[in-house]
Design an enzyme around this catalytic site. Sequence first.
Site, mmCIF file in Angstrom:
data_model
loop_
_atom_site.group_PDB
_atom_site.id
_atom_site.type_symbol
_atom_site.label_atom_id
_atom_site.label_comp_id
_atom_site.label_asym_id
_atom_site.label_seq_id
_atom_site.Cartn_x
_atom_site.Cartn_y
_atom_site.Cartn_z
ATOM 1 N N ASN A 14 0.835 -1.219 0.000
ATOM 2 C CA ASN A 14 0.000 0.000 0.000
ATOM 3 C C ASN A 14 0.858 1.252 0.000
ATOM 4 O O ASN A 14 0.523 2.232 -0.670
ATOM 5 C CB ASN A 14 -0.964 -0.006 1.181
ATOM 6 C CG ASN A 14 -2.162 -0.887 0.892
ATOM 7 O OD1 ASN A 14 -3.036 -0.496 0.131
ATOM 8 N ND2 ASN A 14 -2.166 -2.093 1.440
ATOM 9 N N ARG A 88 0.972 -1.034 15.100
ATOM 10 C CA ARG A 88 1.059 -0.590 16.502
ATOM 11 C C ARG A 88 -0.094 0.357 16.766
ATOM 12 O O ARG A 88 -0.500 1.105 15.873
ATOM 13 C CB ARG A 88 2.356 0.204 16.776
ATOM 14 C CG ARG A 88 3.633 -0.418 16.325
ATOM 15 C CD ARG A 88 4.064 -1.626 17.087
ATOM 16 N NE ARG A 88 4.117 -1.459 18.520
ATOM 17 C CZ ARG A 88 4.113 -2.477 19.379
ATOM 18 N NH1 ARG A 88 4.027 -3.716 18.935
ATOM 19 N NH2 ARG A 88 4.180 -2.275 20.673
ATOM 20 N N LEU A 89 -0.563 0.345 18.009
ATOM 21 C CA LEU A 89 -1.565 1.350 18.391
ATOM 22 C C LEU A 89 -0.850 2.643 18.756
ATOM 23 O O LEU A 89 0.301 2.618 19.192
ATOM 24 C CB LEU A 89 -2.365 0.857 19.597
ATOM 25 C CG LEU A 89 -3.353 -0.269 19.331
ATOM 26 C CD1 LEU A 89 -3.971 -0.736 20.642
ATOM 27 C CD2 LEU A 89 -4.427 0.180 18.357
ATOM 28 N N HIS A 106 -8.110 -0.910 6.404
ATOM 29 C CA HIS A 106 -8.315 -2.251 6.977
ATOM 30 C C HIS A 106 -9.007 -3.148 5.952
ATOM 31 O O HIS A 106 -9.958 -2.711 5.294
ATOM 32 C CB HIS A 106 -9.153 -2.137 8.255
ATOM 33 C CG HIS A 106 -9.278 -3.442 8.960
ATOM 34 N ND1 HIS A 106 -8.234 -4.011 9.671
ATOM 35 C CD2 HIS A 106 -10.313 -4.319 9.049
ATOM 36 C CE1 HIS A 106 -8.630 -5.172 10.157
ATOM 37 N NE2 HIS A 106 -9.878 -5.386 9.796
HETATM 38 C C1 GAR Z 1 -3.252 -4.260 4.372
HETATM 39 O O1 GAR Z 1 -4.088 -5.282 3.866
HETATM 40 C C2 GAR Z 1 -3.992 -3.443 5.399
HETATM 41 O O2 GAR Z 1 -5.359 -3.314 5.114
HETATM 42 C C3 GAR Z 1 -3.763 -4.243 6.653
HETATM 43 O O3 GAR Z 1 -2.414 -4.622 6.560
HETATM 44 C C4 GAR Z 1 -2.101 -4.868 5.196
HETATM 45 C C5 GAR Z 1 -0.765 -4.243 4.873
HETATM 46 O O4 GAR Z 1 -0.341 -4.650 3.601
HETATM 47 N N1 GAR Z 1 -4.044 -3.493 7.845
HETATM 48 C C6 GAR Z 1 -4.637 -3.993 8.910
HETATM 49 O O5 GAR Z 1 -4.960 -5.173 9.017
HETATM 50 C C7 GAR Z 1 -4.926 -3.003 10.027
HETATM 51 N N2 GAR Z 1 -5.661 -3.604 11.076
HETATM 52 P P1 GAR Z 1 0.888 -3.932 2.891
HETATM 53 O O6 GAR Z 1 2.037 -3.913 3.921
HETATM 54 O O7 GAR Z 1 1.230 -4.797 1.707
HETATM 55 O O8 GAR Z 1 0.455 -2.554 2.533
#
Ligand code: GAR
Length: 185
Positions: A14, A88-89, A106
């Site tokens: 992302n 992390r929060l 998310h």
């Molecule tokens: C993504 O799918 C994002 O939506 C998720 O982590 C992934 C990161 O992917 N986030 C969560 O689950 C937040 N609770 P990436 O490192 O390839 O961008």
Amino acid sequence: MKKIAVFASGNGSNFQAIVENSHLGYEVDVLICNRPNAYVLERAKNLGINTYVFDHKKYKDRRIYEREIIEFLKDRDIKLIVLAGYMRLFSEVLLEKYDGRIINLHPSLLPDFPGVRAIEDAYNAKAKEMGVTIFYVDSGIDTGDIIVQEGFVYEDESLEDIEVKIHKLEHELYPKTIKAILEDM
Ligand code: GAR
């Protein structure tokens, strides 16, 4: 050009999509990463983006590294903090400093399936619809006010196929939403 800081902990697909779509009208000023070996750092290097790296395990209290991050960001005129797989929060230190200016992504239709294994959890629960949520960050796990959601129904698809679809959706929706939020600021 309005500047953003992206926070990430892992793979960084992302982060890459956000950088590659910055022609939409924003500038990724810095990547902030809490894992010194994360693949996202390799991506930042290839994309020529500044990084600020710290190891959260070396700090007794998250407030301490958050104050350091605030100090680092102080003169950079960051309009929006964008979390992209940052696992992390935040404490009140960062939340108050950037009140209303921190967003997260998310891979489920919140409030269903918060947490770290959302896609798998939704799949195992046989959820009818899968999707993605972008929301303002608060002190909870994936609980803040929802900005936008996009979903799709599926049938007879493997978990792997659905994961590919979700990530594709994320890569399209997040840059567009960042642009839209910045336009209103
Ligand atoms: C993504 O799918 C994002 O939506 C998720 O982590 C992934 C990161 O992917 N986030 C969560 O689950 C937040 N609770 P990436 O490192 O390839 O961008």
